[in-house]
Design an enzyme around this catalytic site. Structure first.
Site, short mmCIF file in Angstrom:
data_model
loop_
_atom_site.label_atom_id
_atom_site.label_comp_id
_atom_site.label_asym_id
_atom_site.label_seq_id
_atom_site.Cartn_x
_atom_site.Cartn_y
_atom_site.Cartn_z
N ASN A 187 0.85 -1.19 0.00
CA ASN A 187 0.00 0.00 0.00
C ASN A 187 0.89 1.24 0.00
OD1 ASN A 187 0.86 0.43 2.67
ND2 ASN A 187 -0.96 -0.54 3.55
N THR A 229 -1.14 -0.26 -4.09
CA THR A 229 -2.53 0.12 -3.92
C THR A 229 -2.58 1.53 -3.34
OG1 THR A 229 -2.66 -0.87 -1.71
CG2 THR A 229 -3.22 -2.27 -3.58
N LEU A 230 -3.51 2.33 -3.84
CA LEU A 230 -3.58 3.74 -3.46
C LEU A 230 -4.95 4.12 -2.90
CD1 LEU A 230 -1.74 5.11 -6.63
CD2 LEU A 230 -0.78 4.90 -4.31
N GLY A 231 -5.63 3.15 -2.28
CA GLY A 231 -6.91 3.42 -1.66
C GLY A 231 -7.93 3.91 -2.67
N GLY A 234 -7.17 4.20 -6.59
CA GLY A 234 -6.95 3.07 -7.46
C GLY A 234 -5.65 2.33 -7.16
N ILE A 258 -11.51 -2.21 6.27
CA ILE A 258 -10.74 -3.37 6.72
C ILE A 258 -10.98 -4.54 5.77
CG2 ILE A 258 -10.55 -5.14 8.52
CD1 ILE A 258 -10.98 -3.02 10.60
N ASP A 262 -6.68 -7.23 1.32
CA ASP A 262 -6.62 -8.68 1.12
C ASP A 262 -7.53 -9.11 -0.04
OD1 ASP A 262 -4.84 -8.96 3.23
OD2 ASP A 262 -6.45 -9.11 4.69
N GLY A 297 -18.40 -7.21 7.10
CA GLY A 297 -17.64 -8.41 7.40
C GLY A 297 -16.27 -8.40 6.75
N SER A 301 -17.17 -10.52 3.19
CA SER A 301 -17.22 -9.50 2.14
C SER A 301 -16.35 -9.83 0.94
CB SER A 301 -16.79 -8.14 2.71
OG SER A 301 -15.39 -8.15 3.02
#
Length: 316
Positions: A187, A229-231, A234, A258, A262, A297, A301
């Site tokens: 991240n 990963t950049l939240g 993208g 959360i 993953d 979840g 999820s």
């Protein structure tokens, strides 16, 4: 994705997660009243294994759990999910546990105790060598001992298996661990530590900062792809040969963040193991992350193939 399910070996971790929903994250020394509470099975490696399984891969899960009630519940749940548990080691110490606070805006704070995850050692990796050798891809993360990660990556390298490492929770990576890693997934915070550079707030500025720092990483690391990963900005991937792909985020409602990382890793691994290009894998991974944050979840999820297709249509 390929018609024949690819085989993926996952170096797993199990954390019994206890999560409190709060209006905002607590300040040091502050006590807040929570709006909600949930306890459920989690863990970086476990979530990626379940995610890959739901997306149609054949998963070999290498993991250690305790001899306690959370472990009993997990095994029962995994059997119901149809995921192979023969490589799960049970030991005498408590299972791993984690505590998380989730703010109304989706931000979170997490603390974990590894517990039984520390019992997963190189001996268990050696016992699973046939499974690793038969895999298209091995995924590892750092909620288990570094020596275990080192052993798994080395065996993957010896058998020509694509090795994907998510160095989280972050710790400095020894050269011999990097040498056996083909794909790094980090991240933004982990990218800053890995590349030893600050990342600005804007996406374009972040991409330029990462690209500028890459030559030093390639000199140290003989791997092939860095995925960042950049939240809500993208994700992006850079290859040693100069290829560069950027995937825009898929707009969706935010229920929680959360587990999004993953879910992203599960989608990425499933796509790469199935022979997809990195550009296509980023798209799949982003759709899995978007589905995850839009649903409650952690394991619950993670999307199946129908959920992935629905989210890909949303982002089209």
């Amino acid at each position: 994705m390929s018609a024949t399910p690819p085989r993926i070996a996952v170096l797993g971790s199990f954390m019994q997660a206890c999560c409190w929903s709060v209006d905002r994250l607590p300040r040091p020394g502050e006590t807040l009243r929570a709006r909600g509470f949930v306890a459920e099975a989690a863990g970086k490696g476990l979530a990626v294994a379940v995610g890959c399984h739901r997306l149609g891969a054949r998963v070999d899960l290498l993991m250690a759990i305790g001899n306690d009630a959370p472990a009993d519940s997990l095994l029962s749940w995994l059997h119901g999910e149809g995921l192979d548990t023969r490589r799960i080691l049970r030991c005498g110490q408590p299972s791993g546990h984690g505590a998380g606070f989730i703010g109304a805006d989706g931000d979170n704070q997490i603390v974990v105790h590894p517990g039984a995850n520390e019992a997963l050692g190189p001996d268990q990796i050696a016992a699973a060598e046939e499974d690793i050798a038969s895999a298209a891809l091995l995924y590892a993360q750092l909620e288990v001992p570094l020596d275990t990660v080192r052993a798994a990556l080395a065996r993957a390298r010896a058998h020509g298996v694509l090795a994907v490492l998510n160095p989280s929770p972050w710790q400095a990576l020894p050269d011999d661990v990097l040498a056996c890693t083909d794909v790094l997934v980090v991240n933004a915070g982990e990218a800053q530590a890995l590349l030893e550079c600050a990342l600005p707030a804007g996406r374009d500025q972040r991409l330029r900062a990462i690209a500028s720092a890459l030559p030093a990483l390639w000199r140290r690391w003989p791997g092939n792809w860095l995925v960042v990963t950049l939240g809500d900005q993208g994700s992006a991937a850079w290859s040693r040969d100069g290829a560069h792909h950027v995937a825009a985020p898929i707009p969706t409602r935010i229920v929680k963040t959360i587990g999004a990382g993953d879910a992203f890793s599960a989608g990425l691994c499933r796509a790469l193991a199935g022979g997809r290009s990195m550009a296509a894998a980023l798209e799949t991974a982003g759709a899995c992350a978007a589905w995850s944050i839009a649903h409650p979840g952690i394991l619950a999820s993670l999307p199946d193939r129908d959920g992935l297709r629905a989210m890909l249509r949303t982002g089209a």
